[in-house]
Enzyme design. Structure first.
Site, short mmCIF file in Angstrom:
data_model
loop_
_atom_site.label_atom_id
_atom_site.label_comp_id
_atom_site.label_asym_id
_atom_site.label_seq_id
_atom_site.Cartn_x
_atom_site.Cartn_y
_atom_site.Cartn_z
N ARG A 18 0.79 -1.18 -0.09
CA ARG A 18 -0.02 0.06 -0.01
C ARG A 18 1.01 1.28 -0.01
NH1 ARG A 18 -3.48 -3.44 3.05
NH2 ARG A 18 -2.45 -2.97 4.86
N ASP A 55 -16.13 -3.85 -4.52
CA ASP A 55 -15.95 -5.08 -3.75
C ASP A 55 -17.45 -5.65 -3.75
OD1 ASP A 55 -13.95 -6.22 -1.67
OD2 ASP A 55 -15.98 -6.83 -1.06
N SER A 56 -17.70 -6.98 -3.56
CA SER A 56 -19.06 -7.63 -3.71
C SER A 56 -19.64 -7.53 -1.99
CB SER A 56 -19.09 -8.88 -4.08
OG SER A 56 -17.97 -9.74 -3.44
N ASP A 111 -6.33 -7.35 -6.27
CA ASP A 111 -5.80 -7.86 -5.10
C ASP A 111 -6.93 -8.78 -4.64
OD1 ASP A 111 -4.65 -8.83 -2.79
OD2 ASP A 111 -5.10 -7.12 -1.48
N CYS A 156 -2.83 -14.23 -3.66
CA CYS A 156 -2.32 -14.88 -2.26
C CYS A 156 -2.87 -16.34 -2.36
CB CYS A 156 -3.29 -14.02 -1.29
SG CYS A 156 -5.11 -14.44 -1.56
#
Length: 402
Positions: free
Chosen positions: A213, A254-255, A304, A344
């Protein structure tokens, strides 16, 4: 002391100090869940002390390769003390950090994060579950803190034959019987970020992306990115980073509605003009396709996503998903723009991830170059003996100017 006897030739990984013993490597022996067992070669030679897990394919996890070592509360406390000391070697500009990182710190299955004056722990394997009370006491004594919340609700507990457990282990109520709030605020670099240790992902926040970040904020400032797209934004860490770097406008997707609400709150908490940020409660893949169709472009994009491939068995299907979102993102980049893309997934190696992104670029008809490789923050260490610990990998891809 109970014993595990390995099959012929199955001692090689232990001789290389790898901490896992799979069920297929065992000829005979066993123990109770979390019990410490002596591990021997087929010839009867000592190899390690390990925590036995009768329900898991990883049938035992190594505590020590030293035959003289006694596995007890004092041993565990020494590992915890050493892990905390290691973090003091790094320049961690945050009061949110990982103190214990499982196998990398010699404590397989134990994750401990610190958020200000509060510890959050995950006991994810039978060995640390069996030693939970002495571990909790050692953590509080070595940190000087009094609040510890348990988030042992990860799906891997089921593989260990363990039920999910959450709640306060220490400091859970004041004299009047009131439980402390689980919503906390941490300092990260020059920002403030809120989280909820009871409901947030992992232990409440993605501490492993702290350095990325900051890196993204620096790139935004240096390259003077104006329009930024943050995909799978969760609670807006990269959004805050982009705005602090001077981005004129950030679109965050985002969901999860609650995560977006917290992301919006984090933008306001840091004093940024809310008109510079747009939040979309939507599917990322569908949104990327819609942006391509409408001809939108961005100077910088962050991808991400969540874990698409928890193990290598899921890699093939996950590779298609990673390729698709990276292909669309590269199409949306302005020439000269940058894509910060991550995986990830433990089942996707760094080499495979590079190949996936390269293939995405070919399908997108975009020429790009990799300017940086990224990984987790240093308080999420990798060891030379445990390559599986390298779960987070990232690439900075620059779309070549026309």
């Amino acid at each position: 002391m109970k014993t595990l006897r390995l099959r012929e030739g199955k001692e090689k990984s232990l001789l290389r100090r790898h901490p896992w013993i799979f069920d297929s490597a065992i000829a005979k022996g066993g123990g109770d869940p979390g019990e410490t067992v002596r591990v021997e070669s087929a010839a009867g030679d000592f190899l390690a002390w390990a925590a036995f897990s009768p329900a898991s394919r990883i049938r035992a996890r190594v505590w020590s390769f030293d035959q003289a070592q006694r596995i007890d509360a004092a041993f565990l406390r020494s590992l915890i003390r050493r892990s905390i000391a290691v973090r003091q070697l790094f320049d961690i500009r945050s009061d949110g950090l990982r103190l214990i990182h499982g196998e990398a710190d010699g404590l397989p299955g134990l994750i401990v994060d610190r958020y200000g004056d509060t510890l959050v722990a995950q006991f994810l394997a039978a060995g640390v579950e069996r030693f939970k009370e002495p571990i909790v006491e050692a953590l509080l004594q070595e940190t000087g803190l009094s609040r510890l919340y348990e988030r042992s609700d990860a799906s891997v507990r089921k593989l260990e034959g363990l039920a999910e457990v959450t709640g306060w282990l220490r400091g859970g109520a004041d004299a009047a019987g009131a439980a402390p709030a689980t919503e906390l605020t941490i300092r990260e670099h020059d920002w403030q970020l809120t989280l909820d240790i009871a409901t947030g992902h992992k232990t409440g926040f993605y501490l492993d992306q702290r350095d990325s970040r900051q890196r993204f904020a620096a790139h935004t400032r240096h390259r003077r990115f104006q329009r930024v797209l943050n995909c799978y934004c969760y609670t807006g860490g990269f959004t805050v980073a982009a705005l602090s770097g001077g981005a004129a406008h950030v679109t965050s997707i985002d969901s999860s509605g609650p995560a977006l609400e917290r992301a919006h709150a984090n933008v306001e908490l840091n004093g940024f003009d809310a008109s510079r940020a747009r939040f979309l409660d939507a599917d990322v893949n569908a949104s990327l396709r819609a942006f391509v169709e409408s001809g939108e472009r961005f100077d910088a994009i962050v991808l991400d996503p969540p874990k698409f491939a928890p193990t290598a068995a899921h890699a093939e299907r996950a590779a298609r998903a990673y390729k698709d979102i990276n292909r669309l993102a590269l199409k949306l980049l302005e020439p000269g723009g940058e894509l910060f893309t991550y995986s990830c997934s433990g089942g996707i190696s760094a080499d495979l991830f590079h190949k996936i992104v390269a293939s995405a670029g070919i399908d997108a008809g975009v020429e790009g170059c990799i300017s940086e490789r990224l990984q987790g923050a240093p308080d999420h260490p990798m060891t030379i003996h445990f390559p599986e610990g390298e779960y987070l990998k990232g690439l900075v891809v620059v779309r070549k100017p026309i």
